[in-house]
Scaffold this motif. Structure first.
Motif, PDB file in Angstrom:
ATOM      1  N   VAL A 386      14.275 -14.712 -21.524  1.00  0.00           N
ATOM      2  CA  VAL A 386      15.066 -15.091 -20.357  1.00  0.00           C
ATOM      3  C   VAL A 386      14.601 -14.374 -19.099  1.00  0.00           C
ATOM      4  CG1 VAL A 386      16.845 -13.354 -20.833  1.00  0.00           C
ATOM      5  CG2 VAL A 386      17.411 -15.340 -19.446  1.00  0.00           C
ATOM      6  N   ALA A 387      13.989 -13.211 -19.249  1.00  0.00           N
ATOM      7  CA  ALA A 387      13.503 -12.475 -18.085  1.00  0.00           C
ATOM      8  C   ALA A 387      12.393 -13.228 -17.359  1.00  0.00           C
ATOM      9  CB  ALA A 387      12.998 -11.094 -18.509  1.00  0.00           C
ATOM     10  N   ARG A 388      11.769 -14.223 -18.041  1.00  0.00           N
ATOM     11  CA  ARG A 388      10.686 -14.995 -17.410  1.00  0.00           C
ATOM     12  C   ARG A 388      11.156 -16.367 -16.940  1.00  0.00           C
ATOM     13  NH1 ARG A 388       5.210 -15.786 -20.087  1.00  0.00           N
ATOM     14  NH2 ARG A 388       4.699 -16.155 -17.901  1.00  0.00           N
ATOM     15  N   TYR A 389      12.418 -16.728 -17.149  1.00  0.00           N
ATOM     16  CA  TYR A 389      12.887 -18.059 -16.769  1.00  0.00           C
ATOM     17  C   TYR A 389      12.661 -18.330 -15.282  1.00  0.00           C
ATOM     18  CZ  TYR A 389      15.431 -18.824 -21.220  1.00  0.00           C
ATOM     19  OH  TYR A 389      15.785 -19.020 -22.526  1.00  0.00           O
ATOM     20  N   ILE A 390      13.014 -17.361 -14.442  1.00  0.00           N
ATOM     21  CA  ILE A 390      12.847 -17.550 -12.991  1.00  0.00           C
ATOM     22  C   ILE A 390      11.377 -17.778 -12.660  1.00  0.00           C
ATOM     23  CG2 ILE A 390      13.033 -16.456 -10.726  1.00  0.00           C
ATOM     24  CD1 ILE A 390      15.497 -14.987 -11.739  1.00  0.00           C
ATOM     25  N   GLU A 391      10.517 -16.925 -13.213  1.00  0.00           N
ATOM     26  CA  GLU A 391       9.086 -17.018 -12.933  1.00  0.00           C
ATOM     27  C   GLU A 391       8.547 -18.405 -13.301  1.00  0.00           C
ATOM     28  OE1 GLU A 391       5.032 -15.610 -15.145  1.00  0.00           O
ATOM     29  OE2 GLU A 391       6.736 -14.234 -15.208  1.00  0.00           O
ATOM     30  N   ILE A 392       8.930 -18.902 -14.480  1.00  0.00           N
ATOM     31  CA  ILE A 392       8.395 -20.180 -14.959  1.00  0.00           C
ATOM     32  C   ILE A 392       8.877 -21.331 -14.085  1.00  0.00           C
ATOM     33  CG2 ILE A 392       8.514 -21.824 -16.882  1.00  0.00           C
ATOM     34  CD1 ILE A 392       8.453 -19.248 -18.713  1.00  0.00           C
ATOM     35  N   LEU A 393      10.155 -21.344 -13.733  1.00  0.00           N
ATOM     36  CA  LEU A 393      10.660 -22.405 -12.869  1.00  0.00           C
ATOM     37  C   LEU A 393      10.078 -22.288 -11.464  1.00  0.00           C
ATOM     38  CD1 LEU A 393      12.499 -24.827 -12.439  1.00  0.00           C
ATOM     39  CD2 LEU A 393      14.402 -23.241 -12.019  1.00  0.00           C
ATOM     40  N   ASP A 394       9.978 -21.073 -10.952  1.00  0.00           N
ATOM     41  CA  ASP A 394       9.470 -20.830  -9.607  1.00  0.00           C
ATOM     42  C   ASP A 394       8.010 -21.256  -9.482  1.00  0.00           C
ATOM     43  OD1 ASP A 394      10.267 -19.361  -6.999  1.00  0.00           O
ATOM     44  OD2 ASP A 394       8.302 -18.540  -7.470  1.00  0.00           O
ATOM     45  N   ARG A 395       7.181 -20.880 -10.470  1.00  0.00           N
ATOM     46  CA  ARG A 395       5.747 -21.176 -10.412  1.00  0.00           C
ATOM     47  C   ARG A 395       5.437 -22.635 -10.747  1.00  0.00           C
ATOM     48  NH1 ARG A 395       6.784 -16.778  -9.068  1.00  0.00           N
ATOM     49  NH2 ARG A 395       5.679 -14.832  -9.453  1.00  0.00           N
ATOM     50  N   SER A 396       6.398 -23.345 -11.325  1.00  0.00           N
ATOM     51  CA  SER A 396       6.142 -24.738 -11.704  1.00  0.00           C
ATOM     52  C   SER A 396       5.876 -25.618 -10.492  1.00  0.00           C
ATOM     53  CB  SER A 396       7.335 -25.304 -12.483  1.00  0.00           C
ATOM     54  OG  SER A 396       8.450 -25.510 -11.620  1.00  0.00           O
ATOM     55  N   GLY A 397       6.410 -25.245  -9.337  1.00  0.00           N
ATOM     56  CA  GLY A 397       6.247 -26.051  -8.131  1.00  0.00           C
ATOM     57  C   GLY A 397       7.117 -27.299  -8.115  1.00  0.00           C
ATOM     58  N   CYS A 398       8.071 -27.379  -9.039  1.00  0.00           N
ATOM     59  CA  CYS A 398       8.929 -28.576  -9.116  1.00  0.00           C
ATOM     60  C   CYS A 398       9.694 -28.812  -7.821  1.00  0.00           C
ATOM     61  CB  CYS A 398       9.931 -28.427 -10.265  1.00  0.00           C
ATOM     62  SG  CYS A 398       9.185 -28.472 -11.899  1.00  0.00           S
ATOM     63  N   PHE A 399      10.122 -27.733  -7.188  1.00  0.00           N
ATOM     64  CA  PHE A 399      10.977 -27.870  -6.010  1.00  0.00           C
ATOM     65  C   PHE A 399      10.288 -27.355  -4.753  1.00  0.00           C
ATOM     66  CE2 PHE A 399      14.039 -27.386  -9.617  1.00  0.00           C
ATOM     67  CZ  PHE A 399      14.482 -28.699  -9.607  1.00  0.00           C
ATOM     68  N   GLU A 400       8.969 -27.525  -4.710  1.00  0.00           N
ATOM     69  CA  GLU A 400       8.210 -27.166  -3.508  1.00  0.00           C
ATOM     70  C   GLU A 400       8.771 -27.920  -2.309  1.00  0.00           C
ATOM     71  OE1 GLU A 400       5.362 -25.195  -1.282  1.00  0.00           O
ATOM     72  OE2 GLU A 400       5.596 -24.966  -3.445  1.00  0.00           O
ATOM     73  N   ALA A 401       8.886 -27.241  -1.178  1.00  0.00           N
ATOM     74  CA  ALA A 401       9.407 -27.876   0.039  1.00  0.00           C
ATOM     75  C   ALA A 401       8.431 -27.646   1.181  1.00  0.00           C
ATOM     76  CB  ALA A 401      10.776 -27.300   0.402  1.00  0.00           C
ATOM     77  N   ILE A 402       8.174 -28.683   1.978  1.00  0.00           N
ATOM     78  CA  ILE A 402       7.355 -28.509   3.174  1.00  0.00           C
ATOM     79  C   ILE A 402       8.231 -28.281   4.391  1.00  0.00           C
ATOM     80  CG2 ILE A 402       5.348 -29.763   2.331  1.00  0.00           C
ATOM     81  CD1 ILE A 402       6.400 -32.207   3.865  1.00  0.00           C
ATOM     82  N   SER A 403       9.520 -28.571   4.243  1.00  0.00           N
ATOM     83  CA  SER A 403      10.504 -28.293   5.285  1.00  0.00           C
ATOM     84  C   SER A 403      11.881 -28.389   4.643  1.00  0.00           C
ATOM     85  CB  SER A 403      10.397 -29.281   6.451  1.00  0.00           C
ATOM     86  OG  SER A 403      10.704 -30.596   6.012  1.00  0.00           O
TER      87      SER A 403
END
Length: 605
Positions: A386-403
């Motif tokens: 669970v300590a890596r859940y944030i990292e995996i979701l964050d690095r996935s780029g699923c919710f990348e935003a340009i603005s």
């Protein structure tokens, strides 16, 4: 809709989903390219890579990652360290290429001069301004001559610090100078909507400078970034590109037990859940919920999909240490049906495409079932820690935003309001009565600068109510909005439940006494509310002012826009001809006795 998405995504490679093995991808990139090139429906895009160092591997890796996201890129690539010359001097080859995006692959090795010991602070500041102006001139050249989005690396830190820790705080330090430049880059990005930073300052610190830089490789081949770090760089650039062209996700679907809290609530009860500061595991789940809450605050919709009793599942959100509360969840599915069926139901209730969803579940079997049955849904491999859940979701780029627009910040409320509208509609036997009960008011006007960024965002991510599915960049829309040969309209809609924001766009190009509808789209949130009639009425009014006699419209069939296949016919257009692929072409003759079609919306002037 679901079937077609399945076809497009079945050949996507899990090797390219985070967490990935960079060196393995480098070894396998050719076979991955061959496999992914066989996908159906790939979107063609032209990418110009202008490098301040060697870029061959960068190009190949971006190609593989883009293929994995459904794009088939073609490339213009500058010669080694010719990025400045390619943009400053006449370059017919680059102009003829007509890039959809320009990526400037520069790094700290391209800084012309760092501060020298004894140099005055004013001289150092002037030097930073000159260095920034050099790049700003290139960006202006791109805007004026090529009119396409720019992705620009900021600067990473060098591996060495001649001044030690003073390098950060002393004005003569390289670290201090790079921080200055990065600040100037970020200020420019905030003020220019079509300019996007590829944040290698962050990427290099995450990878670690020792692994980011490979001096032997630099001296031998002039690669400014190590081979190990190149796939991470390419993945990050791909996240920006796919978002620029509308491939972004906007709903996070959550399993509950051992995904957002520790333990099984149906067995251990509320008091048995691990969340909060009392245990390391509980603290990790609290951190993960905080991260999810931040996603929600920037506009990501949250839903629940859990195999559980509904009342028991909801009880978990009443835990005193739970960051997420019931009112954070837009759609809540807790039952014993297959999760992929519940996920389809969530998409229908919110009225978004499956390709807009990300599903998180700690159980690998459930992840596999959802991936196989609804392949359009992104299902990150959370692993067991669970300590890596944030990292995996964050690095996935699923919710990348340009603005992030005001509409993004209001998205959760808007979708919650939509569900209330659906509940209200179920109480009415007559749909017309329901529409009147909404007390709808619309603002329909020509494009204005203040809304141009939101218009660009809507144009590049709307798929269902979209007659032509054409995409436009910010500068293209800016140019169109200032061209008298075009009629441009945006539509905002609000009702007694709340403000839906800017949800519809029309663009017509005038040719003599005929106007061609080049773009007509509307957010799925307001489909079947009559907004299309209000937009068309206003389009007729604007056309009459210009002496237009006929309107030409095209329906260009896509995998997702069948919902508007009959729109022109419903509005009274005459079908000129249709093609076997489903495309159809229509004409509407404007008469002096035009009767407005809008019945339920008050259009504010």
């Amino acid at each position: 809709m679901y079937k077609q998405n399945s076809i497009l995504l079945t050949t996507m490679s899990p090797l390219l989903e985070y967490p990935f093995d960079s060196l393995y991808i480098l070894r396998k990139k050719r076979s991955l390219k061959r496999e992914l090139s066989n996908q159906q429906g790939l979107i063609e895009k032209r990418i110009a890579i202008l490098g301040g160092s060697t870029t061959a591997e960068v190009r190949d890796l971006i190609e593989v990652f883009l293929l994995n996201e459904g794009f088939r890129p073609s490339f213009y690539e500058s010669e080694y360290n010719k990025f400045f010359e390619d943009l400053t001097f006449e370059n017919k080859k680059l102009k003829d290429f007509q890039p959809d995006i320009i990526y400037l692959h520069t790094s700290f090795v391209n800084i012309l001069s760092f501060p020298e010991m004894g140099e005055s602070e004013q001289n150092i500041k002037d030097n930073a301004d000159r260095e920034f102006s050099r790049y700003r001139g290139l960006w202006s050249q791109i805007k004026s001559e090529l009119n396409c989005p720019v992705i620009q690396n900021n600067f990473e830190l060098p591996r060495d610090r001649p001044m030690g820790n003073l390098d950060f705080s002393d004005v003569h330090g390289r670290t201090n100078f790079i921080m200055r430049l990065n600040h100037l880059f970020s200020e420019y990005a905030r003020k220019n909507s079509n300019f996007h930073i590829n944040d290698i300052f962050y990427l290099s610190s995450w990878v670690g400078l020792e692994r980011w830089h490979d001096k032997t490789l630099w001296y031998a081949t002039k690669y400014a970034i190590s081979f190990e770090a190149l796939p991470i760089l390419a993945h990050n650039i791909t996240n920006i590109i796919k978002t620029l062209f509308g491939k972004t996700r906007k709903c996070l679907v959550l399993d509950l037990d051992n995904t957002i809290w520790g333990g099984v609530i149906g067995e251990q009860g509320l008091s048995g859940l691990e969340i909060g500061k009392d245990t390391p595991i509980g603290e990790a789940f609290t951190a993960f919920q905080n991260y999810i809450k931040e996603l929600k605050q920037r506009g990501i919709i949250l839903a629940v999909c859990s195999k559980n009793d509904l009342n028991i599942a909801k009880e978990g959100f009443s835990h005193p240490d739970s960051i997420l509360k019931l009112d954070d969840i837009t759609v809540f599915k807790a039952n014993w049906e297959p999760k992929h069926e519940n996920i389809k139901s969530i998409a229908r209730e919110i009225n978004i495409d499956l390709a807009s969803l990300v599903f998180l579940d700690d159980n690998p079997s459930e992840r596999e079932i959802v991936s196989s049955q609804t392949p359009a849904v992104k299902v990150p491999n959370l692993g067991e820690d669970v300590a890596r859940y944030i990292e995996i979701l964050d690095r996935s780029g699923c919710f990348e935003a340009i603005s992030i627009s005001p509409e993004d910040l209001e998205r959760n409320r808007a979708y919650s309001d939509n569900i209330k509208r659906q509940e209200l509609g179920a109480r009415y036997e007559n749909y017309d009565e329901f529409l009147r009960s909404l007390e709808m008011k619309a603002e329909i006007k020509q494009f204005t600068t203040i809304y141009l960024e939101r218009i660009t965002q809507l144009v590049n991510k709307t798929n269902q109510f979209n007659l032509t599915t054409k995409r436009f960049t910010f500068p293209q829309l800016e140019e169109i909005s200032n061209d008298p040969q075009y009629i441009t309209l945006y539509g905002r809609l609000r009702d007694k439940f709340g403000d839906n924001g800017l949800i519809s766009v029309m663009i017509g190009e005038i040719c003599n006494d005929i106007i061609h509808i080049r773009l007509w789209l509307m957010s799925c949130r307001v489909i079947k509310r009559g907004m299309e009639h209000a937009m068309f009425d206003q389009f007729i009014k604007e056309s009459k002012k210009r002496g237009i006699k006929n309107i030409k419209g095209a329906y260009l069939k896509s995998a997702k826009n069948n919902i508007v296949s009959s729109l022109y016919g419903d509005l009274g257009f005459k079908n000129d001809y249709s093609k076997e692929n489903g495309d159809s072409f229509w004409t509407y003759q404007i008469s002096g006795s035009y009767i407005e079609k809008n019945q339920w919306i008050e259009v504010l002037t």
